[in-house]
Structure formats: structure tokens, C-alpha cells
Design an enzyme around this catalytic site. Structure first.
Site, PDB file in Angstrom:
ATOM      1  N   HIS A 119      -2.501   3.943   1.502  1.00 23.85           N
ATOM      2  CA  HIS A 119      -2.065   4.741   2.520  1.00 23.85           C
ATOM      3  C   HIS A 119      -0.331   4.234   2.695  1.00 23.85           C
ATOM      4  O   HIS A 119       0.032   2.982   2.298  1.00 23.85           O
ATOM      5  CB  HIS A 119      -2.743   4.129   3.696  1.00 23.85           C
ATOM      6  CG  HIS A 119      -2.362   5.091   5.189  1.00 23.85           C
ATOM      7  ND1 HIS A 119      -1.303   4.734   6.026  1.00 23.85           N
ATOM      8  CD2 HIS A 119      -3.082   5.936   5.986  1.00 23.85           C
ATOM      9  CE1 HIS A 119      -1.333   5.427   6.985  1.00 23.85           C
ATOM     10  NE2 HIS A 119      -2.428   6.155   6.966  1.00 23.85           N
ATOM     11  N   ASP A 197      -5.672  -3.978   3.152  1.00 24.48           N
ATOM     12  CA  ASP A 197      -5.742  -3.004   4.215  1.00 24.48           C
ATOM     13  C   ASP A 197      -7.196  -2.573   4.564  1.00 24.48           C
ATOM     14  O   ASP A 197      -7.672  -1.974   3.689  1.00 24.48           O
ATOM     15  CB  ASP A 197      -4.752  -1.651   3.767  1.00 24.48           C
ATOM     16  CG  ASP A 197      -5.218  -0.797   4.833  1.00 24.48           C
ATOM     17  OD1 ASP A 197      -5.666  -0.995   6.135  1.00 24.48           O
ATOM     18  OD2 ASP A 197      -4.300   0.210   4.953  1.00 24.48           O
ATOM     19  N   GLN A 200     -10.087   1.054   6.608  1.00 24.67           N
ATOM     20  CA  GLN A 200     -11.375   1.882   6.335  1.00 24.67           C
ATOM     21  C   GLN A 200     -12.619   1.222   6.260  1.00 24.67           C
ATOM     22  O   GLN A 200     -13.694   1.792   6.551  1.00 24.67           O
ATOM     23  CB  GLN A 200     -11.099   3.123   5.450  1.00 24.67           C
ATOM     24  CG  GLN A 200     -10.166   3.920   5.517  1.00 24.67           C
ATOM     25  CD  GLN A 200     -10.192   4.836   6.559  1.00 24.67           C
ATOM     26  OE1 GLN A 200     -11.282   5.319   6.594  1.00 24.67           O
ATOM     27  NE2 GLN A 200      -9.212   5.336   7.335  1.00 24.67           N
ATOM     28  N   LYS A 223     -10.210   2.979  14.916  1.00 23.79           N
ATOM     29  CA  LYS A 223     -11.040   3.263  13.825  1.00 23.79           C
ATOM     30  C   LYS A 223     -12.154   2.846  13.775  1.00 23.79           C
ATOM     31  O   LYS A 223     -13.204   2.969  13.088  1.00 23.79           O
ATOM     32  CB  LYS A 223     -10.561   3.181  12.412  1.00 23.79           C
ATOM     33  CG  LYS A 223      -9.103   4.015  12.095  1.00 23.79           C
ATOM     34  CD  LYS A 223      -8.571   3.841  10.778  1.00 23.79           C
ATOM     35  CE  LYS A 223      -7.267   4.379  10.407  1.00 23.79           C
ATOM     36  NZ  LYS A 223      -7.165   5.962  10.769  1.00 23.79           N
TER      37      LYS A 223
END
Length: 406
Positions: A119, A197, A200, A223
Site C-alpha cells: 500500500h 503493515d 489487513q 478496519k
């Protein structure tokens, strides 16, 4: 095991009370759980005060809410409150690492390594660091199945110049679950730090920050069924102690004179200004929901839905799926293209049936270039997603094929 088919998970999320909404965009932002909304309302209605400064009752209550949320978040991911920093979002957390740690430790002759699937939030800050510092920017490519080519990572690490390896735990486009613990170990063996990261991964998988061993691990509340406006940075306390502040101002100091300043203890050292108190309270409540549910249960449910989506989408004429073929190797999302229509047209047409998907480059333009497309359509799933939701997506894609197909 997967959730029972009749479990009213959707009723836990107020937006899904709207008639005709099939929400398949949780990778962009999840729906906020009712408990998180109630916790934020309770702060504003009953405990509205600044934290850490006041000694009156509601200020103490606000501080307990804020620090209690930090302790819950840390314990949930098997790390310590002392190593858990609240930021505005995951992007700010990565920028904190790139500017503060990177500015103090990266210079000419060093190499910063990212991956081709990152990302932009885990790519652009490192490009900027290299521009400022004179370091070299490099990347690890993916293969045709959407997996990292780790032999190329090893080749880069063998140069002896790599200072940082930055990698997504789960790709927001391909869904690929990367072998993060292995990548961290390879980076450390070469004398580099690892920045992961986890935006997700944390809402979808059981995550043990301590076991992964990353020097910095970041994710975001919005999220994970919590509010916007709060991100989380987990880091080795020794690394945080040695890292200079990112932002200056109130709260992050222990003493200020006209001749200079001394910093507060971690994590306050990295939390300048008024804290995201309501957001922390909401996040703590969202995490309590996930704890009660159980991440193994959530993963089993989303794995079932993802496997079903892969099966059903493969029946759509002219549809190409990106990423690993097996649902067990990916997070709860599927990105795809239709040979008869642009992804933006796909998203607009399925939206006529109330199906909410994302179309675009998903803040991953280098990955789009690798895939040879300008954009994809992405359907992403959550605890409230059902097989019927997937069926409605496939039916809506039939409208697209009927409209644009031969």
C-alpha cells in the site's frame, strides 16, 4: 468453526440496518460495532475531560478509559502497553517510524527495502526517507501467483547495506498472507529492522506481535470494527527509547525550558497534543467484541466466505482473479477484473443492486503496473458477510456481463 448461518451478526453494525445494503468493502473500512459507538457516546456524555492532567473525578475516569484501551489492545496482541503508541492512523504510524527512527539511523550507503505489493502508506514514506537521506530504495517483486520472491529479498540482504525491510502482513489487493515471521528473521539476521503493515491482518487473523518479532508493527482501528481517527504502533520498547520524537508539543515532554526540553517516558513521548480519547474508548470496545467472538472463529467464518467467493466468481465469464488461488493463503478479500468492463463501471453497476465494492488502484499503483492493469474491482469480507452476500455480488456481475458482454 464458522459462525452459525442464522447468527444475526449484521445487527451488530448499525449501517447494515439500511435496507438493501450488501457491504463488501471492509478492506477499505469496516463497519463500526455498536459497542464501539456506545463507548464513544459514553465518553462524550459521562467522562468528557482531558487525560493525564486533571485530578478531578471525570478526568480520572477519562484517563482510565484511555489507558485501559491501550492495555486491552496490547494484551490482545500479546505485547505491552509501554510498547503501544496511539497515532492518528496507520499511515501516521509508518511516517513516525520513517521520519523519527529513519532520520536518526538511515543515511547514504544504506538501503531501504519494500515489496511490490505495498500500500502507498508503506511505500511513499520510505521513498521520502531515501530522498532526504541519500539512501537507496529497493523492492522485492512478486511472482505470478501474487507471492513474494523471497530469493530476491535474500539477494538484497546479502549486500550488507539494508537497514529497513518494510512489508505488508496481508496484501490489500492480492489478499496474500505473507510469511512475516520468516521475513523478520531474515531481516534481523542481516542486521536490518523489520516494519510490518498489519492493517489487513489484525482484523482478520490471530496476530501475536511478540511472536512475529517485528521491530515496528502498525495497524488501524477503523478496519477492526472500531472508529476512524486512531492508529496503533507496536514497537520494541528499547527501540522506542532510542528513537527521537516525531511531533513536539504538549503531553510528550517531561520538562521544558527556554534552553531545551526533555521527553516523557514511552509511549507518551510519541503522543503529542490532545489524545484521541473517544476513539481509544471505541477501539477498546471493538477489541472486547473481537475477544469475545474469538479470532479463530472470525478467521474460520471469513475463510469459508472467501473460499465460496473464489468458487462463485470463477463462474463469471471473462473474470480474472488476482492473488493466490487457495483461500487458506489469502485474507478475506478478492480482487478481480472483467474483460468486458472497466472496474469503475463494474462498481457502479453492481451498486445499483446495493452491492458495495471498491474499484481503483487501491493505493497500490506499483502493484497495478505489475499486474498490467490500471485498476481492479475488490470485494472484501467481514464477520457479517454471508454466502448470500456473495451470491448477490455474482448476480450483479451478471448485469455487467449482460450490459457490456458480446
Amino acid at each position: 468453526m464458522a459462525l452459525a448461518a442464522d447468527r444475526p451478526a449484521a445487527s451488530d453494525f448499525p449501517t447494515l440496518d439500511r435496507e438493501g445494503v450488501v457491504y463488501l468493502d471492509s478492506a477499505a473500512t469496516s463497519q463500526t460495532h455498536r459497542a464501539a459507538i456506545a463507548a464513544m457516546d459514553a465518553y462524550y456524555e459521562q467522562h468528557r475531560a482531558s487525560v493525564h492532567r486533571g485530578v478531578y473525578r471525570i478526568a480520572v475516569e477519562a484517563t482510565e478509559l484511555y489507558e485501559g484501551a491501550r492495555e486491552r489492545v496490547a494484551a490482545w496482541l500479546n505485547t505491552s502497553a509501554r510498547s503501544t503508541v496511539f497515532t492518528k492512523n496507520a499511515s501516521e504510524a509508518i511516517n513516525l517510524v520513517a521520519y523519527a527512527w529513519g532520520g536518526a539511523n538511515v543515511g547514504p550507503g544504506d538501503t531501504v527495502v519494500v515489496t511490490e505489493m505495498e500500500h502507498h502508506s508503506n511505500l511513499v514514506p520510505w521513498q521520502l526517507l531515501c530522498e532526504r537521506s541519500g539512501a537507496t530504495f529497493a523492492y522485492v517483486p512478486i511472482d505470478d501467483e501474487g507471492r513474494l520472491q523471497l530469493d530476491e529479498l535474500d539477494r538484497l540482504l546479502q549486500t550488507g547495506t539494508v537497514k529497513v525491510v518494510a512489508v505488508a502482513h496481508v496484501s490489500n489487493v492480492l489478499g496474500t498472507i505473507n510469511p512475516v515471521a520468516d521475513i523478520v528473521a531474515r531481516a534481523h539476521a542481516a542486521g536490518a529492522i523489520a516494519v510490518v503493515d498489519g492493517t489487513q491482518a489484525v482484523p482478520q487473523l490471530p496476530v501475536d506481535v511478540a511472536a512475529l518479532g517485528a521491530d515496528f508493527y502498525v495497524w488501524t482501528g477503523h478496519k477492526a470494527y472500531g472508529p476512524t481517527g486512531i492508529g496503533i504502533l507496536h514497537a520494541d520498547p528499547a527501540v522506542l527509547e532510542a528513537t527521537p520524537p516525531f511531533l513536539g508539543g504538549g503531553h510528550m515532554i517531561s520538562n521544558v525550558t527556554l534552553d531545551g526540553s526533555r521527553w516523557a517516558e514511552i509511549p507518551a513521548k510519541f503522543e503529542a497534543g490532545t489524545s484521541p480519547i473517544a476513539e481509544a474508548a471505541g477501539l477498546g470496545a471493538a477489541i472486547a467484541y473481537l475477544q469475545d467472538l474469538g479470532m479463530d472463529t472470525l478467521r474460520a467464518h471469513e475463510l469459508d466466505v472467501t473460499a465460496y467467493a473464489l468458487e462463485r466468481l470463477r463462474t463469471v465469464p471473462g473474470l480474472t482473479i488476482d492473488g493466490p488461488a487457495d483461500a487458506a493463503d489469502r485474507g478475506a478479500l478478492v480482487s478481480f477484473t472483467l474483460d468486458c468492463a472497466h472496474p469503475h463501471d463494474v462498481a457502479e453497476i453492481v451498486a445499483r443492486r446495493g452491492v458495495c465494492v471498491r474499484a481503483g488502484h487501491h493505493c497500490a499503483q506499483p502493484l497495478m503496473q505489475r499486474l498490467g492493469v490500471a485498476a481492479t474491482t475488490r470485494a472484501s469480507f467481514a464477520i457479517h458477510t454471508t454466502r448470500d452476500d456473495v451470491d448477490q455480488l455474482v448476480t450483479a456481475l451478471g448485469d455487467v456481463v449482460d450490459l457490456f458482454g458480446d
